[in-house]
Design a protein around this motif. Structure first.
Motif, mmCIF file in Angstrom:
data_model
loop_
_atom_site.group_PDB
_atom_site.id
_atom_site.type_symbol
_atom_site.label_atom_id
_atom_site.label_comp_id
_atom_site.label_asym_id
_atom_site.label_seq_id
_atom_site.Cartn_x
_atom_site.Cartn_y
_atom_site.Cartn_z
ATOM 1 N N UNK A 70 0.804 -1.220 0.000
ATOM 2 C CA UNK A 70 0.000 0.000 0.000
ATOM 3 C C UNK A 70 0.842 1.277 0.000
ATOM 4 N N UNK A 71 0.348 2.265 -0.745
ATOM 5 C CA UNK A 71 0.788 3.650 -0.599
ATOM 6 C C UNK A 71 -0.416 4.423 -0.083
ATOM 7 N N UNK A 109 15.070 8.228 -5.263
ATOM 8 C CA UNK A 109 14.688 7.695 -6.578
ATOM 9 C C UNK A 109 13.338 8.261 -7.023
ATOM 10 N N UNK A 110 12.393 8.293 -6.100
ATOM 11 C CA UNK A 110 11.048 8.752 -6.451
ATOM 12 C C UNK A 110 11.038 10.253 -6.762
ATOM 13 N N UNK A 111 11.795 11.012 -5.996
ATOM 14 C CA UNK A 111 11.826 12.464 -6.197
ATOM 15 C C UNK A 111 12.452 12.858 -7.527
ATOM 16 N N UNK A 112 13.347 12.012 -8.038
ATOM 17 C CA UNK A 112 14.013 12.367 -9.303
ATOM 18 C C UNK A 112 13.032 12.454 -10.471
ATOM 19 N N UNK A 120 10.113 13.879 -10.276
ATOM 20 C CA UNK A 120 9.298 15.085 -10.104
ATOM 21 C C UNK A 120 9.973 16.241 -10.838
ATOM 22 N N UNK A 121 9.212 17.082 -11.527
ATOM 23 C CA UNK A 121 9.808 18.209 -12.249
ATOM 24 C C UNK A 121 10.720 19.046 -11.366
ATOM 25 N N UNK A 128 5.126 11.005 -6.636
ATOM 26 C CA UNK A 128 5.733 10.161 -5.599
ATOM 27 C C UNK A 128 4.944 8.867 -5.437
ATOM 28 N N UNK A 129 3.627 8.953 -5.482
ATOM 29 C CA UNK A 129 2.785 7.758 -5.349
ATOM 30 C C UNK A 129 2.983 6.829 -6.535
#
Length: 517
Positions: A293-294, A396-399, A401-402, A474-475
């Protein structure tokens, strides 16, 4: 050979990183496009903040909000339901009208506190008295009969209604410093005045009520122009009223100068007995790992001095909009995505603590929780909350994002675990990777946090849109990640004050039946 391979290795690594950064993810592009060109935020804010209004736990408005959210999710094709977790004192705010009737007539800016009892239909009209200076609690008990039939002023008379930034802009340095020194001394003296009664600010109104006071008048100034914080009453039969600094100060001066002011208080409120309390849960089912889950997390309740626009209307509509966009642009996530709209955060994180306690099967399989709850501003800080490897997966997830969004975000890794403050702490205590998406201030603490000015006009929609994009991406990245987020915790340092090893926050029990005392 080592000398030649090492530069080649770094060159290959650099090229790989650049290639990775330049790859455009079609889902990310669709999320950004939908959020910027087809935003539903303004409409959601209007429906929640203007129409439903404030969302004090135990009120009909809170239940209306839960039902509104379920209907809204279902209109987007997202299953949602209200999940009962407890009961609370049912109460509904009515009209507050306060007027000075002597030595002249004037309507005053004031409102009853949450859970304050209503006045009789004709209202209460009485003379005002100020809490006196006494030597000790015995002296106060001797004075106490003087409150019978009077409305008692129990807040300090503020020396200025101008916030400090206004003084700094216009006053001389000497004048500003003089004001602060005098105010600090006055504040200290008032605290001592309260202490010498033998009561606290919470128990003093109850003592005045027992002694026959007709009402209690406070002014909980928040440090800004025209802003007061509005919390709850502790009286059971007589009204507790908060009044603006300007009007409170006028009445205070009249009492001091012997003008014998009288005010009329008329308040309406309904006691509704015990009522059920809920969390609203929405879900987009995962296709490959549905048991992981997220969670998009935001508390749903508010204080009711205004309409709860930035605490936490903005967090609520942000997570709803992120869910809407994900359902439209990423309808088949690998992991299950849940939106949790928690009840009774303001009374102790009760909704989220109940969810954690009631759903261990979800909590043990959480990939990440993203929580937003500190105003309308764009996200500028994310902490790893003490999870040792959070820099790896969050990085990794933030990369994805614009850059125009992440360029202002400061990250703190691994950080330390939050023990409270908002609902992410309920999950952190249970060992689940949960992160606060912390926002730029916009003078939140002074002007909108728990105040009578937390209204729609304070929402900065461009910042909220930025946060929607951040949370949705991020999700998406957390859902797609082939790895399960690590739960390994840091070894906490020794507390410099106590000399003892700090420990991870422990889960706390929610209050399942509240507001009855």
């Amino acid at each position: 050979m080592i000398r030649t391979i090492r530069p080649l290795f770094f060159l290959m690594l650099l090229c790989s990183s650049l290639t990775y950064a330049q790859v455009k993810d079609p889902v990310v592009e669709k999320i950004v496009k939908e959020a910027t060109e087809n935003s539903h935020l303004e409409k959601l804010a209007h429906e929640l903040v203007d129409v439903v209004g404030p969302r004090l736990v135990g009120t009909p408005e809170m239940k209306n909000a839960h039902d509104w959210a379920v209907n809204k999710y279902e209109s987007w094709g997202i299953p949602a339901h209200n999940e009962k977790w407890g009961e609370w004192r049912g109460w509904q705010r009515g009209i507050t009208h306060v007027d000075m009737v002597h030595p002249r007539v004037r309507s005053l800016e004031a409102m009853q506190l949450a859970w304050s009892p209503a006045t009789p239909k004709k209202g209460v009209t009485a003379e005002l008295v100020i809490l006196p200076e006494v030597a000790d609690s015995m002296a106060f008990q001797k004075w106490l009969p003087n409150v019978k039939g009077k409305i008692v002023m129990v807040s300090m008379h503020q020396p200025t209604g101008r916030p400090d930034y206004n003084w700094e802009k216009h006053a001389t340095k000497e004048s500003f410093e003089k004001m602060k020194k005098e105010r600090d001394a006055q504040t200290k003296a008032w605290r001592e005045r309260i202490s010498k009664t033998g009561y606290s600010t919470r128990t003093l109104p109850q003592a005045l009520e027992k002694a026959g006071a007709a009402g209690v008048l406070i002014s909980n100034w928040s440090g800004g122009f025209g802003v007061n914080k509005i919390f709850s009453a502790s009286t059971k039969k007589i009204p507790t009223i908060d009044m603006s600094l300007e009007d409170y100060g006028m009445l205070y001066r009249m009492v001091e100068h012997g003008d014998k002011p009288k005010i009329s208080i008329k308040t309406e409120a309904k006691e509704l007995g015990k009522v059920p309390t809920f969390n609203t849960i929405a879900e987009i089912k995962g296709t490959e790992k549905p048991e992981e889950y997220i969670i998009l997390s935001a508390h749903f309740d508010s204080w009711d001095g205004a309409t709860g626009a930035t605490d936490n209307g903005t967090g609520t509509i942000m997570m709803m909009e992120a869910m809407r966009i994900l359902k439209k642009m990423y309808p088949n996530p690998k992991r299950t995505i849940i939106a949790g709209h928690w009840g009774s955060e303001e009374q102790g994180l009760n909704g989220s603590r109940s969810f954690v306690e009631d759903h261990p099967e979800i909590v043990k399989n959480i990939q990440a929780v993203f929580n937003q709850d500190n105003g309308t501003g764009r996200v500028v800080n994310i902490s790893g909350q003490g999870f040792l490897n959070s820099y790896d997966y969050l990085g990794r997830w933030l990369r994805a994002v614009p850059r125009e969004i992440t360029s202002e975000i400061e990250t703190t890794f691994p950080g330390t675990p939050g023990g409270g403050g908002s609902d992410y702490a309920s999950f952190v205590a249970a060992g689940a990777p949960a992160f606060s998406l912390s926002s730029l201030s916009w003078d939140y603490g002074t002007y909108t946090w728990h105040t009578n000015r937390d209204t729609y006009d304070k929402i900065v929609f461009d910042d909220v849109r930025s946060n929607v994009i951040l949370a949705a991406i991020l999700t998406y990245m957390a859902s797609e990640d082939p790895e399960t987020a690590s739960r390994e915790k840091i070894v906490l340092p020794v507390n410099s004050r106590t000399g003892e090893q700090m420990t991870w926050p422990a889960p706390r029990k929610p209050t399942r039946v509240g507001g009855q005392d």
